[in-house]
Design an enzyme around this catalytic site. Structure first.
Site, short mmCIF file in Angstrom:
data_model
loop_
_atom_site.label_atom_id
_atom_site.label_comp_id
_atom_site.label_asym_id
_atom_site.label_seq_id
_atom_site.Cartn_x
_atom_site.Cartn_y
_atom_site.Cartn_z
N LYS A 11 -2.92 3.39 -5.85
CA LYS A 11 -4.31 3.66 -6.23
C LYS A 11 -4.63 2.97 -7.57
CE LYS A 11 -4.34 8.04 -3.67
NZ LYS A 11 -4.44 9.52 -3.76
N TYR A 51 -11.03 7.90 3.80
CA TYR A 51 -10.89 9.33 3.52
C TYR A 51 -11.87 10.19 4.33
CZ TYR A 51 -7.48 8.80 -0.26
OH TYR A 51 -6.33 8.55 -0.98
N ASN A 114 -3.22 10.55 -8.89
CA ASN A 114 -1.84 10.73 -8.41
C ASN A 114 -1.18 9.45 -7.88
OD1 ASN A 114 -3.20 10.63 -5.99
ND2 ASN A 114 -2.53 12.64 -5.25
N HIS A 117 -0.97 6.67 -2.32
CA HIS A 117 -1.28 7.32 -1.03
C HIS A 117 -0.22 6.92 -0.01
CE1 HIS A 117 -3.27 8.15 2.83
NE2 HIS A 117 -2.91 6.93 3.17
N GLU A 128 -4.66 3.86 9.93
CA GLU A 128 -4.87 3.29 8.58
C GLU A 128 -4.45 1.82 8.53
OE1 GLU A 128 -2.85 6.10 6.03
OE2 GLU A 128 -4.38 7.63 6.35
N1 LIG Z 1 -8.33 19.48 -5.26
C1 LIG Z 1 -8.42 18.15 -5.43
N2 LIG Z 1 -9.10 17.66 -6.48
C2 LIG Z 1 -9.21 16.32 -6.69
N3 LIG Z 1 -8.67 15.39 -5.86
C3 LIG Z 1 -7.98 15.86 -4.81
C4 LIG Z 1 -7.81 17.24 -4.53
N4 LIG Z 1 -7.08 17.38 -3.41
C5 LIG Z 1 -6.81 16.12 -3.00
N5 LIG Z 1 -7.34 15.22 -3.85
C6 LIG Z 1 -7.25 13.77 -3.76
O1 LIG Z 1 -7.45 13.40 -2.41
C7 LIG Z 1 -6.30 12.71 -1.94
C8 LIG Z 1 -6.13 13.02 -0.48
O2 LIG Z 1 -5.84 14.38 -0.33
P1 LIG Z 1 -4.84 14.88 0.77
O3 LIG Z 1 -5.02 16.34 0.90
O4 LIG Z 1 -4.96 14.01 1.99
O5 LIG Z 1 -3.43 14.65 0.03
P2 LIG Z 1 -2.29 13.61 0.29
O6 LIG Z 1 -2.16 13.36 1.75
O7 LIG Z 1 -1.06 14.03 -0.45
O8 LIG Z 1 -2.84 12.36 -0.47
P3 LIG Z 1 -3.03 10.91 0.05
O9 LIG Z 1 -3.85 11.01 1.32
O10 LIG Z 1 -3.75 10.21 -1.08
O11 LIG Z 1 -1.64 10.40 0.28
C9 LIG Z 1 -5.16 13.15 -2.85
O12 LIG Z 1 -4.10 12.24 -2.92
C10 LIG Z 1 -5.88 13.28 -4.17
O13 LIG Z 1 -6.00 11.99 -4.80
#
Ligand SMILES: Nc1ncnc2c1ncn2[C@@H]1O[C@H](COP(=O)(O)OP(=O)(O)OP(=O)(O)O)[C@@H](O)[C@H]1O
Length: 151
Positions: A11, A51, A114, A117, A128
Site C-alpha cells: 500500500k 474493495y 497497515n 494487502h 483480484e
Molecule cells: N476499522 C477500520 N478502520 C480503518 N481501516 C480499516 C478498518 N478495518 C479495515 N480497514 C482497512 O481496510 C482493509 C481491508 O479490510 P479487511 O477487513 O479486508 O482486512 P484484511 O483482509 O486484513 O486487509 P486487506 O484486504 O488489505 O489485506 C484493511 O487492510 C485496512 O487497511
C-alpha cells in the site's frame, strides 16, 4: 503439484516508507515465486472496485483515499498454499494485534496504515489477479524449485 497464486499489494504507506524490498524479500526467501509486479497509481474508481466488498463499511471512504494517496506495488506470488501462508506473512489486519515476525507486526501501528494487502481466499485471489493484471502474468519457475519443494 498445482501451486496457488495470490495477489499481494504494498500500500502507499509501505511504498513511501521504503518497505518494498523488505516485503519482496520475505516472500522470496520463503520460497514463493514472483509472477507479476507493477508500481502504479490507481484511480478512485479502481480502488473502489478492489474493495467493493467493504463498500458499506464506515471506513470505506478513508480506505479508498488511502489507497489512491500514492503509488502501490501490485504483485502476484505463486507457491504451495501461498494464499493462506501469504496471509500469515502479512499478519493480522490490526497491526497492534499482528504477531512480531509478520510484516504488519514488525512495521505498522494503525489499521488504516497497515502497509500491505493479501488475498484472503483462493477465489478472491483469482478475482483480484484478473482485476489488477488483465494483461496476464509471467510463466516461469525457479531453477531452485527442487530445493524448495519435494515434488
Ligand atoms: N476499522 C477500520 N478502520 C480503518 N481501516 C480499516 C478498518 N478495518 C479495515 N480497514 C482497512 O481496510 C482493509 C481491508 O479490510 P479487511 O477487513 O479486508 O482486512 P484484511 O483482509 O486484513 O486487509 P486487506 O484486504 O488489505 O489485506 C484493511 O487492510 C485496512 O487497511
Amino acid at each position: 503439484m498445482a501451486l496457488e497464486q495470490t495477489f499481494i499489494m504494498i500500500k502507499p504507506d509501505g511504498v513511501q516508507r521504503g518497505l518494498i524490498g523488505e516485503v519482496i524479500g520475505r516472500f522470496e526467501k520463503k520460497g514463493f515465486y514472483l509472477k507479476a509486479m507493477k508500481l502504479i497509481n490507481v484511480e478512485k474508481s479502481f480502488a473502489e472496485k478492489h474493495y467493493a466488498d467493504l463498500s458499506s463499511k464506515p471506513f470505506f471512504g478513508g480506505l479508498v483515499e488511502y489507497i489512491v494517496s500514492g503509488p502501490v506495488v501490485a504483485m502476484v506470488w505463486e507457491g504451495k498454499q501461498v494464499v493462506s501462508t501469504g496471509r500469515k506473512l502479512v499478519g493480522a489486519t490490526n497491526p497492534l494485534a499482528a504477531e512480531p515476525g509478520t510484516i504488519r507486526g514488525d512495521f505498522a501501528v494503525d489499521i488504516g496504515r497497515n502497509v500491505i494487502h493479501g488475498s484472503d481466499s483462493v477465489e478472491n485471489a483469482r478475482k483480484e489477479i484478473a482485476l489488477w493484471f488483465p494483461e496476464g502474468i509471467a510463466e516461469w519457475r525457479s531453477n531452485q524449485h527442487p530445493w524448495i519443494y519435494e515434488v
